[in-house]
Design a protein around this motif. Structure first.
Motif, PDB file in Angstrom:
ATOM      1  N   MET A 135      -5.313  16.346  -1.678  1.00 31.76           N
ATOM      2  CA  MET A 135      -5.473  17.795  -1.498  1.00 31.76           C
ATOM      3  C   MET A 135      -4.399  18.337  -0.562  1.00 31.76           C
ATOM      4  SD  MET A 135      -8.416  19.832   0.578  1.00 31.76           S
ATOM      5  CE  MET A 135      -7.769  19.099   2.061  1.00 31.76           C
ATOM      6  N   TRP A 136      -4.109  17.608   0.529  1.00 33.35           N
ATOM      7  CA  TRP A 136      -3.112  18.049   1.492  1.00 33.35           C
ATOM      8  C   TRP A 136      -1.729  18.176   0.858  1.00 33.35           C
ATOM      9  CZ3 TRP A 136      -4.309  15.013   6.645  1.00 33.35           C
ATOM     10  CH2 TRP A 136      -5.421  15.615   7.261  1.00 33.35           C
ATOM     11  N   TYR A 137      -1.439  17.342  -0.116  1.00 33.63           N
ATOM     12  CA  TYR A 137      -0.141  17.431  -0.788  1.00 33.63           C
ATOM     13  C   TYR A 137       0.052  18.819  -1.396  1.00 33.63           C
ATOM     14  CZ  TYR A 137       3.432  16.779  -4.365  1.00 33.63           C
ATOM     15  OH  TYR A 137       4.542  16.923  -5.158  1.00 33.63           O
ATOM     16  N   PHE A 138      -0.975  19.324  -2.056  1.00 34.44           N
ATOM     17  CA  PHE A 138      -0.884  20.630  -2.703  1.00 34.44           C
ATOM     18  C   PHE A 138      -0.951  21.766  -1.679  1.00 34.44           C
ATOM     19  CE2 PHE A 138      -2.128  17.987  -6.283  1.00 34.44           C
ATOM     20  CZ  PHE A 138      -1.338  18.493  -7.303  1.00 34.44           C
ATOM     21  N   LEU A 139      -1.472  21.487  -0.499  1.00 31.40           N
ATOM     22  CA  LEU A 139      -1.517  22.512   0.550  1.00 31.40           C
ATOM     23  C   LEU A 139      -0.242  22.522   1.397  1.00 31.40           C
ATOM     24  CD1 LEU A 139      -5.216  22.345   1.829  1.00 31.40           C
ATOM     25  CD2 LEU A 139      -4.171  24.034   0.323  1.00 31.40           C
ATOM     26  N   GLU A 140       0.738  21.710   0.999  1.00 33.79           N
ATOM     27  CA  GLU A 140       2.049  21.676   1.657  1.00 33.79           C
ATOM     28  C   GLU A 140       1.973  21.224   3.111  1.00 33.79           C
ATOM     29  OE1 GLU A 140       4.658  25.131   0.307  1.00 33.79           O
ATOM     30  OE2 GLU A 140       2.689  25.806  -0.383  1.00 33.79           O
ATOM     31  N   MET A 141       1.136  20.220   3.342  1.00 32.66           N
ATOM     32  CA  MET A 141       1.123  19.599   4.662  1.00 32.66           C
ATOM     33  C   MET A 141       2.446  18.880   4.898  1.00 32.66           C
ATOM     34  SD  MET A 141      -1.810  20.260   6.061  1.00 32.66           S
ATOM     35  CE  MET A 141      -3.412  20.886   5.540  1.00 32.66           C
ATOM     36  N   VAL A 142       2.765  18.651   6.160  1.00 33.38           N
ATOM     37  CA  VAL A 142       4.007  17.967   6.515  1.00 33.38           C
ATOM     38  C   VAL A 142       3.678  16.508   6.831  1.00 33.38           C
ATOM     39  CG1 VAL A 142       5.982  17.921   8.062  1.00 33.38           C
ATOM     40  CG2 VAL A 142       4.927  20.111   7.452  1.00 33.38           C
ATOM     41  N   PHE A 143       4.146  15.594   5.989  1.00 36.30           N
ATOM     42  CA  PHE A 143       3.903  14.167   6.192  1.00 36.30           C
ATOM     43  C   PHE A 143       5.156  13.516   6.775  1.00 36.30           C
ATOM     44  CE2 PHE A 143       1.034  15.218   2.612  1.00 36.30           C
ATOM     45  CZ  PHE A 143      -0.168  14.813   3.175  1.00 36.30           C
ATOM     46  N   ILE A 144       4.970  12.657   7.767  1.00 35.43           N
ATOM     47  CA  ILE A 144       6.098  11.986   8.409  1.00 35.43           C
ATOM     48  C   ILE A 144       5.822  10.490   8.528  1.00 35.43           C
ATOM     49  CG2 ILE A 144       6.831  14.017   9.723  1.00 35.43           C
ATOM     50  CD1 ILE A 144       5.403  12.789  12.146  1.00 35.43           C
ATOM     51  N   LYS A 145       6.905   9.717   8.644  1.00 40.06           N
ATOM     52  CA  LYS A 145       6.810   8.268   8.815  1.00 40.06           C
ATOM     53  C   LYS A 145       6.953   7.855  10.273  1.00 40.06           C
ATOM     54  CE  LYS A 145       8.932   7.434   4.279  1.00 40.06           C
ATOM     55  NZ  LYS A 145      10.090   6.811   3.573  1.00 40.06           N
ATOM     56  N   ARG A 146       7.132   8.844  11.148  1.00 42.53           N
ATOM     57  CA  ARG A 146       7.351   8.598  12.572  1.00 42.53           C
ATOM     58  C   ARG A 146       8.677   7.877  12.828  1.00 42.53           C
ATOM     59  NH1 ARG A 146       1.264   6.917  14.698  1.00 42.53           N
ATOM     60  NH2 ARG A 146       0.267   8.902  14.237  1.00 42.53           N
ATOM     61  N   LYS A 147       9.630   8.092  11.941  1.00 46.81           N
ATOM     62  CA  LYS A 147      11.001   7.615  12.127  1.00 46.81           C
ATOM     63  C   LYS A 147      11.892   8.846  12.013  1.00 46.81           C
ATOM     64  CE  LYS A 147       9.996   3.089  10.110  1.00 46.81           C
ATOM     65  NZ  LYS A 147      10.312   2.128   9.008  1.00 46.81           N
ATOM     66  N   TRP A 148      12.354   9.328  13.150  1.00 48.15           N
ATOM     67  CA  TRP A 148      12.948  10.657  13.206  1.00 48.15           C
ATOM     68  C   TRP A 148      14.122  10.828  12.261  1.00 48.15           C
ATOM     69  CZ3 TRP A 148      11.598  15.259  14.051  1.00 48.15           C
ATOM     70  CH2 TRP A 148      12.539  16.274  14.252  1.00 48.15           C
ATOM     71  N   GLU A 149      14.987   9.838  12.158  1.00 53.70           N
ATOM     72  CA  GLU A 149      16.166   9.976  11.306  1.00 53.70           C
ATOM     73  C   GLU A 149      15.775  10.183   9.845  1.00 53.70           C
ATOM     74  OE1 GLU A 149      19.130  10.403  12.401  1.00 53.70           O
ATOM     75  OE2 GLU A 149      18.488  10.096  14.459  1.00 53.70           O
ATOM     76  N   GLU A 150      14.659   9.567   9.424  1.00 50.86           N
ATOM     77  CA  GLU A 150      14.175   9.731   8.057  1.00 50.86           C
ATOM     78  C   GLU A 150      13.361  11.005   7.898  1.00 50.86           C
ATOM     79  OE1 GLU A 150      12.235   6.315   6.395  1.00 50.86           O
ATOM     80  OE2 GLU A 150      13.423   4.918   7.602  1.00 50.86           O
ATOM     81  N   ASP A 151      12.652  11.400   8.959  1.00 47.68           N
ATOM     82  CA  ASP A 151      11.713  12.519   8.871  1.00 47.68           C
ATOM     83  C   ASP A 151      12.360  13.885   9.062  1.00 47.68           C
ATOM     84  OD1 ASP A 151       9.487  10.920   8.419  1.00 47.68           O
ATOM     85  OD2 ASP A 151       9.149  10.602  10.561  1.00 47.68           O
ATOM     86  N   LYS A 152      13.482  13.941   9.782  1.00 44.86           N
ATOM     87  CA  LYS A 152      14.020  15.228  10.225  1.00 44.86           C
ATOM     88  C   LYS A 152      14.258  16.198   9.068  1.00 44.86           C
ATOM     89  CE  LYS A 152      17.704  17.359  12.928  1.00 44.86           C
ATOM     90  NZ  LYS A 152      18.920  17.144  13.746  1.00 44.86           N
ATOM     91  N   ARG A 153      14.954  15.736   8.026  1.00 41.91           N
ATOM     92  CA  ARG A 153      15.284  16.637   6.921  1.00 41.91           C
ATOM     93  C   ARG A 153      14.022  17.136   6.232  1.00 41.91           C
ATOM     94  NH1 ARG A 153      19.616  14.708   2.547  1.00 41.91           N
ATOM     95  NH2 ARG A 153      20.882  14.895   4.450  1.00 41.91           N
ATOM     96  N   ASN A 154      13.070  16.241   5.947  1.00 39.08           N
ATOM     97  CA  ASN A 154      11.824  16.643   5.285  1.00 39.08           C
ATOM     98  C   ASN A 154      11.011  17.576   6.165  1.00 39.08           C
ATOM     99  OD1 ASN A 154       9.597  16.371   3.249  1.00 39.08           O
ATOM    100  ND2 ASN A 154       8.594  15.345   4.967  1.00 39.08           N
ATOM    101  N   PHE A 155      10.995  17.286   7.469  1.00 38.05           N
ATOM    102  CA  PHE A 155      10.252  18.106   8.415  1.00 38.05           C
ATOM    103  C   PHE A 155      10.791  19.540   8.435  1.00 38.05           C
ATOM    104  CE2 PHE A 155       9.092  18.649  13.178  1.00 38.05           C
ATOM    105  CZ  PHE A 155       7.930  19.321  12.831  1.00 38.05           C
ATOM    106  N   VAL A 156      12.086  19.657   8.576  1.00 35.27           N
ATOM    107  CA  VAL A 156      12.717  20.981   8.621  1.00 35.27           C
ATOM    108  C   VAL A 156      12.498  21.735   7.316  1.00 35.27           C
ATOM    109  CG1 VAL A 156      14.925  22.195   8.742  1.00 35.27           C
ATOM    110  CG2 VAL A 156      14.432  20.339  10.349  1.00 35.27           C
ATOM    111  N   GLN A 157      12.673  21.059   6.184  1.00 28.14           N
ATOM    112  CA  GLN A 157      12.507  21.712   4.894  1.00 28.14           C
ATOM    113  C   GLN A 157      11.073  22.174   4.688  1.00 28.14           C
ATOM    114  OE1 GLN A 157      14.969  22.499   2.533  1.00 28.14           O
ATOM    115  NE2 GLN A 157      13.232  23.726   1.849  1.00 28.14           N
ATOM    116  N   SER A 158      10.104  21.351   5.094  1.00 23.15           N
ATOM    117  CA  SER A 158       8.690  21.726   4.962  1.00 23.15           C
ATOM    118  C   SER A 158       8.363  22.947   5.804  1.00 23.15           C
ATOM    119  CB  SER A 158       7.798  20.545   5.366  1.00 23.15           C
ATOM    120  OG  SER A 158       8.003  19.436   4.526  1.00 23.15           O
ATOM    121  N   LEU A 159       8.928  23.017   7.003  1.00 21.39           N
ATOM    122  CA  LEU A 159       8.700  24.174   7.867  1.00 21.39           C
ATOM    123  C   LEU A 159       9.348  25.429   7.285  1.00 21.39           C
ATOM    124  CD1 LEU A 159       9.296  22.512  11.358  1.00 21.39           C
ATOM    125  CD2 LEU A 159       7.100  23.251  10.408  1.00 21.39           C
ATOM    126  N   GLN A 160      10.545  25.291   6.739  1.00 17.53           N
ATOM    127  CA  GLN A 160      11.223  26.434   6.121  1.00 17.53           C
ATOM    128  C   GLN A 160      10.420  26.961   4.934  1.00 17.53           C
ATOM    129  OE1 GLN A 160      14.070  28.181   6.928  1.00 17.53           O
ATOM    130  NE2 GLN A 160      14.062  27.056   8.863  1.00 17.53           N
TER     131      GLN A 160
END
Length: 391
Positions: A135-160
């Motif tokens: 359900m969270w996937y369709f609600l556009e939750m922000v999922f992270i792996k807790r590895k900043w170099e991998e998460d940064k781009r997805n995190f920023v894009q999800s917030l945008q």
């Protein structure tokens, strides 16, 4: 113990609750999949539909806390700020000390009409959980792996992506990154000493990188940060299984509204600001332990009936065909069919209880079986070299 309270602790009641939640959740997941063709045609309509579907599922947990358990949250806040809750987008900073702090947060969202559109920063593993994770996937939750170099781009894009969200939303951040335990607190305070930061008694050190990125990317969209401090009276230790058993808890929630424009834009200044905020939160927690209350006026937001109506509606809808099936099975006299049905219902209960277990705090042995694991936890708090820009 009264009869009603005794019934709430019975396995059959738990089985009905778990069956209703799990099956309704799968049906809601299926309906969410049906919205996929709508996204390229009318994205905002698809988002609104998913908000309603998300509310239909998460509000069942709210009903469980409010109506089944009887838990009532007391809110401490400024009356002037109270009028703005639910009428603006906000970043919610909540301490992560209790097993049901997310349930209390959902109740807070529901009281102000933003439950269906609430967002959070969650670990990637949760996205694989059936029902809630899907359900969270369709609600556009922000999922992270807790590895900043991998998460940064997805995190920023999800917030945008949230900048044009059609509903008022609250974005939840547990800045500590993980739930409070004494072992994690010990490691965190060792880091505080190394970094010459004031030590905290009731919180872990906040991770400032994610907070700064969230604030920067949501400026102009989010109006304020809601600094929330949650505690329970009489040193209660609430659990999800306790809520399922109908145990009543007494949470107090202190909320401060901080306009987003008052938060520094510079990363170093924002980091210092967040550390100062957590020092203040720590003092509020300490004062609560001594006095039994938070500062300022308190209010109990009115309870909305929709969570209960939705919960009862799903229960009746799903129990009716189940009862018909059970009657037919009994009349058929087939022992094999009866056993298969009982096994299915038990499997549903076990599945939901397993999902509940994913939120429980790991034991000391699980977290710190070797010194190597402890060192890995320490590295999570230490700043990486500047060229990696990791908090």
């Amino acid at each position: 113990m009264g009869l009603v309270q005794w019934l709430k602790g019975q396995f059959l009641c738990h089985l009905v609750i778990c069956y209703g939640f799990f099956v309704s959740g799968l049906l809601i997941n299926l309906l969410q999949i049906c919205t996929l063709p709508l996204w390229p045609i009318n994205k905002q309509l698809a988002r609104r539909i998913n908000c309603k579907l998300g509310y239909s599922l998460t509000s069942q947990s709210v009903a469980l806390l409010e109506w089944w358990s009887g838990t009532e949250i007391t809110l401490y806040t400024d009356p002037e700020n109270y009028r703005l809750y639910g009428k603006e987008n906000a970043i919610v900073v909540l301490n992560h000390n209790f097993e049901i702090d997310f349930l209390c947060g959902w109740t807070f969202c529901d009281r102000f009409g933003v439950l269906g559109a609430s967002k959070c920063l969650a670990k990637k593993e949760l996205s694989y959980l059936p029902v809630i994770g899907w359900m969270w996937y369709f609600l556009e939750m922000v999922f992270i792996k807790r590895k900043w170099e991998e998460d940064k781009r997805n995190f920023v894009q999800s917030l945008q992506n949230l900048r044009d969200y059609p509903e008022n939303f609250w974005f939840l951040l547990h800045c500590e990154g993980t739930r409070f335990t004494e072992e994690k607190h010990l490691v965190s305070m060792e880091v505080a000493e190394k970094k010459s930061l004031p030590k905290l008694k009731h919180h872990l050190l906040p991770r400032t990188k994610g907070f700064w990125v969230a604030v920067q990317n949501l400026r102009g969209t989010v109006a304020a940060v809601y600094c929330c401090t949650l505690n329970f009276r009489n040193n209660e230790t609430p659990t999800l299984l306790g809520v399922l058993n109908g145990e009543k808890y007494h949470p107090d929630l202190y909320v401060r509204r901080i306009p987003l424009e008052s938060i520094p834009e510079d990363e170093a200044e924002c980091s210092a600001w967040l550390h100062k905020l957590y020092q203040e939160k720590d003092k509020f927690q300490e004062d609560y332990n001594q006095t039994g209350c938070f500062p300022g006026p308190k209010v109990t937001p009115p309870c909305r009936p929709w969570a209960l109506i939705n919960w009862l509606g799903w229960t009746c809808l799903l129990l009716y065909p189940l009862c018909l099936l059970l009657v037919q099975l009994v009349n058929s006299g087939s022992i094999l069919s009866i056993l298969a049905t009982v096994a299915f219902c038990a499997a549903v209960s076990v599945c939901v209880r397993w999902m509940i277990g994913q939120t429980e705090v790991k034991s000391r042995d699980d977290l710190f079986t070797t010194s190597t694991k402890c060192n890995l936890q320490l590295k999570d708090f230490l700043p990486a070299p500047k060229h990696h820009s990791h908090d």
